[in-house]
Design a protein around this motif. Structure first.
Motif, short mmCIF file in Angstrom:
data_model
loop_
_atom_site.label_atom_id
_atom_site.label_comp_id
_atom_site.label_asym_id
_atom_site.label_seq_id
_atom_site.Cartn_x
_atom_site.Cartn_y
_atom_site.Cartn_z
N GLY A 115 -0.21 -65.36 -38.27
CA GLY A 115 -0.16 -63.89 -38.20
C GLY A 115 -0.46 -63.17 -39.49
O GLY A 115 0.02 -62.06 -39.71
N SER A 116 -1.22 -63.81 -40.38
CA SER A 116 -1.69 -63.13 -41.59
C SER A 116 -0.51 -62.60 -42.41
O SER A 116 0.59 -63.15 -42.35
CB SER A 116 -2.67 -62.01 -41.18
OG SER A 116 -3.56 -61.70 -42.22
N ASP A 117 -0.74 -61.56 -43.19
CA ASP A 117 0.34 -61.06 -44.05
C ASP A 117 1.48 -60.51 -43.21
O ASP A 117 2.65 -60.73 -43.52
CB ASP A 117 -0.21 -59.98 -44.98
CG ASP A 117 0.88 -59.43 -45.88
OD1 ASP A 117 1.45 -60.22 -46.66
OD2 ASP A 117 1.18 -58.23 -45.79
N THR A 118 1.14 -59.80 -42.13
CA THR A 118 2.19 -59.22 -41.29
C THR A 118 3.10 -60.32 -40.74
O THR A 118 4.33 -60.18 -40.75
CB THR A 118 1.56 -58.44 -40.11
OG1 THR A 118 0.60 -57.53 -40.63
CG2 THR A 118 2.60 -57.68 -39.31
N GLY A 119 2.50 -61.41 -40.29
CA GLY A 119 3.30 -62.50 -39.76
C GLY A 119 4.23 -63.08 -40.81
O GLY A 119 5.42 -63.31 -40.56
N GLY B 233 0.28 -50.67 -52.65
CA GLY B 233 0.08 -49.99 -51.37
C GLY B 233 -1.42 -49.81 -51.13
O GLY B 233 -2.05 -48.95 -51.75
N THR B 234 -1.95 -50.61 -50.23
CA THR B 234 -3.41 -50.61 -50.05
C THR B 234 -3.94 -49.29 -49.53
O THR B 234 -5.06 -48.90 -49.85
CB THR B 234 -3.81 -51.73 -49.05
OG1 THR B 234 -2.97 -52.85 -49.25
CG2 THR B 234 -5.25 -52.14 -49.26
N ALA B 235 -3.15 -48.60 -48.72
CA ALA B 235 -3.66 -47.37 -48.12
C ALA B 235 -3.56 -46.18 -49.08
O ALA B 235 -4.16 -45.13 -48.83
CB ALA B 235 -2.90 -47.07 -46.83
N LEU C 60 8.67 -58.92 -51.36
CA LEU C 60 7.46 -58.16 -51.69
C LEU C 60 6.32 -58.50 -50.75
O LEU C 60 5.95 -59.67 -50.63
CB LEU C 60 6.93 -58.54 -53.08
CG LEU C 60 7.58 -58.07 -54.33
CD1 LEU C 60 8.94 -58.66 -54.51
CD2 LEU C 60 6.69 -58.44 -55.49
N ASP C 61 5.75 -57.46 -50.18
CA ASP C 61 4.45 -57.60 -49.52
C ASP C 61 3.42 -57.41 -50.64
O ASP C 61 3.23 -56.31 -51.14
CB ASP C 61 4.33 -56.51 -48.45
CG ASP C 61 2.92 -56.36 -47.92
OD1 ASP C 61 2.02 -57.13 -48.33
OD2 ASP C 61 2.71 -55.46 -47.09
N ALA C 62 2.79 -58.50 -51.05
CA ALA C 62 1.88 -58.43 -52.21
C ALA C 62 0.45 -58.76 -51.80
O ALA C 62 -0.34 -59.27 -52.60
CB ALA C 62 2.35 -59.38 -53.30
C1 LIG Z 1 -0.07 -53.84 -48.11
C2 LIG Z 1 -0.49 -54.41 -46.80
N1 LIG Z 1 0.44 -54.94 -45.99
C3 LIG Z 1 0.11 -55.48 -44.81
C4 LIG Z 1 -1.20 -55.50 -44.37
C5 LIG Z 1 -1.52 -56.13 -43.06
O1 LIG Z 1 -2.16 -57.30 -43.34
P1 LIG Z 1 -2.62 -58.35 -42.25
O2 LIG Z 1 -3.62 -57.66 -41.37
O3 LIG Z 1 -3.18 -59.45 -43.08
O4 LIG Z 1 -1.41 -58.75 -41.49
C6 LIG Z 1 -2.20 -54.97 -45.17
C7 LIG Z 1 -3.59 -54.95 -44.71
O5 LIG Z 1 -4.42 -54.23 -45.20
C8 LIG Z 1 -1.83 -54.42 -46.41
O6 LIG Z 1 -2.77 -53.91 -47.22
#
Ligand SMILES: Cc1ncc(COP(=O)(O)O)c(C=O)c1O
Length: 391
Positions: free
Chosen positions: A74-78, A146-148, A169-171
């Motif tokens: 599930g990628s970073d969210t998972g 914060g990517t957004a 940390l979500d990094a």
């Molecule tokens: C800070 C951050 N958290 C979570 C996510 C979600 O990542 P993923 O789609 O890899 O689960 C992103 C994706 O852009 C992100 O930038």
């Protein structure tokens, strides 16, 4: 500003998306020829390749002794939700957010896990919440970059070494591009598709000895889906952290991540990855500083991201428009540059203020950022002319 002529040099690689991010220079499908395909990932050689990715990640990041690293679904969210679901609950939680991904973690803590004692600290796009208000006797959840919003934490000095709670940390858009002070980190996650330009599929979960201790001494009151289960009989499932993934991973995506790790090693490891992202962001920010119509969304320069750089249009004629018209103006620039094959996917995130978001992470070449700059000025001038004509 005079209307600039249309530039004649395009970036060699127009991929400036903030995720999935550009492949590393030299990437080629043929690099993945040794992928372990059509076989069980639990076979000795399959497990060895998974372990190799873990070992290389640990080495590249320089993880301290006692920290473990595992591949999650599930990628970073998972990976991040698995961490929240497993670790949170026994003490109060402070969750910090300054853009949409951080806000999801606030929502998870309050609405999904329904932890009673949660404090959410949320700031508008461009700013950080007041870090001095965080209470480290509680568990603390935040997004390193914060990517957004293009806003990162400036450093880790605000986190005490002798904290009682854990830090999560979500990094995902910081790791490999920004220094991480591991003494301040108990749990950190990221995905393959960000700074290393890997294929989207899996997340990485890094745990400190204190986080492992929490896992082994605390059982959350809510159900844990199998995909999130990190312990068995009150003990960490150590195999997850040596390549025995919880369920079936993509061995093709794995090979691609291994290829990205090899590229990173070959260019000089973590210092080189940091330097590349820094140089890209500097190239872009220097242009922002000398350009009147645009500004960085990050209010405090120390918090400016060196990966997903978010920009807002500050030209008075555009700022004077209503929100929809401002968004349409920014979108017209994005569409022009996309059509010209100059820059792909540089619109701001869907929940963020209208503007541009240009990925400057380690896989981007500085020469491509440089080549993009005159195009940005050209597209802005074109969009302004269209605005004047429509008025
Ligand atoms: C800070 C951050 N958290 C979570 C996510 C979600 O990542 P993923 O789609 O890899 O689960 C992103 C994706 O852009 C992100 O930038």
């Amino acid at each position: 500003m005079n209307h600039p002529t249309k530039p004649d040099v395009r970036p060699a690689n127009p991929h400036f998306s903030s995720g999935p991010c550009s492949k590393h220079p030299g990437w080629n499908l043929e690099n993945l020829n040794s992928a372990f395909l059509g076989r069980s990932h639990r076979a000795t050689d399959g497990k060895a390749r998974l372990k190799l990715a873990i070992d290389k990640t640990q080495a590249l990041l320089g993880l301290p002794a006692g920290y473990v690293c595992g591949i999650m679904p599930g990628s970073d969210t998972g990976a991040f939700e698995a961490a929240m679901w497993n670790l949170l609950g026994p003490r109060g939680v402070d969750v910090l957010a300054w853009e949409s991904f951080g806000s999801v973690w606030v929502g998870d803590a309050i609405k999904q896990l329904r932890i009673e004692n949660v404090r959410g600290f949320e700031a508008d796009y461009g700013s950080l919440p007041d870090l001095s208000r965080v209470d480290f006797s509680r568990d603390v959840v935040f997004t390193a970059n914060g990517t957004a919003a293009g806003v990162k934490v400036p450093d880790y000095d605000w986190i005490p070494n002798d904290r009682e709670g854990l830090t999560l940390l979500d990094a995902t858009s910081a790791v490999f591009a920004q220094p991480i002070d591991w003494a301040k980190v108990d749990c950190l996650t990221f995905s393959w598709q960000k700074v290393m330009g890997g294929e989207a599929a899996h997340g990485m979960l890094i745990l400190s000895p204190r986080a492992i201790e929490r896992l082994e001494t605390y059982r959350p009151p809510w159900p844990l889906p199998k995909l999130f289960r990190l312990t068995k009989g009150g003990k960490l499932i150590a195999e997850i952290f040596t390549g025995e993934t919880i369920n079936t991973p993509s061995m093709l995506a794995l090979e691609d991540y291994l290829d990205a790790l090899s590229w990173a090693e070959a260019i000089g490891g973590l210092p080189a990855l940091h330097a590349r992202a820094d140089a890209n962001a500097k190239m872009l920010n220097d242009w922002v500083d000398r350009t009147a119509w645009i500004d960085n969304l990050a209010v405090d320069r120390a918090t400016r991201s060196n990966t997903g750089v978010c920009l807002k249009i500050v030209d008075p004629d555009v700022v004077g428009l209503n929100a929809d018209a401002q968004a349409a103006f920014a979108k017209s620039i994005v569409a022009m540059l996309d059509k010209e094959g100059v820059a792909k996917d540089i619109g701001s995130y869907r929940d963020a203020p209208a503007g541009l978001r240009i990925w400057c992470g380690s896989t981007i070449e500085t020469s491509d950022v440089e080549a993009l700059l005159p195009w940005l000025d050209w597209a802005f001038a074109e969009a302004k002319s269209a605005l004047a004509k429509a008025a």
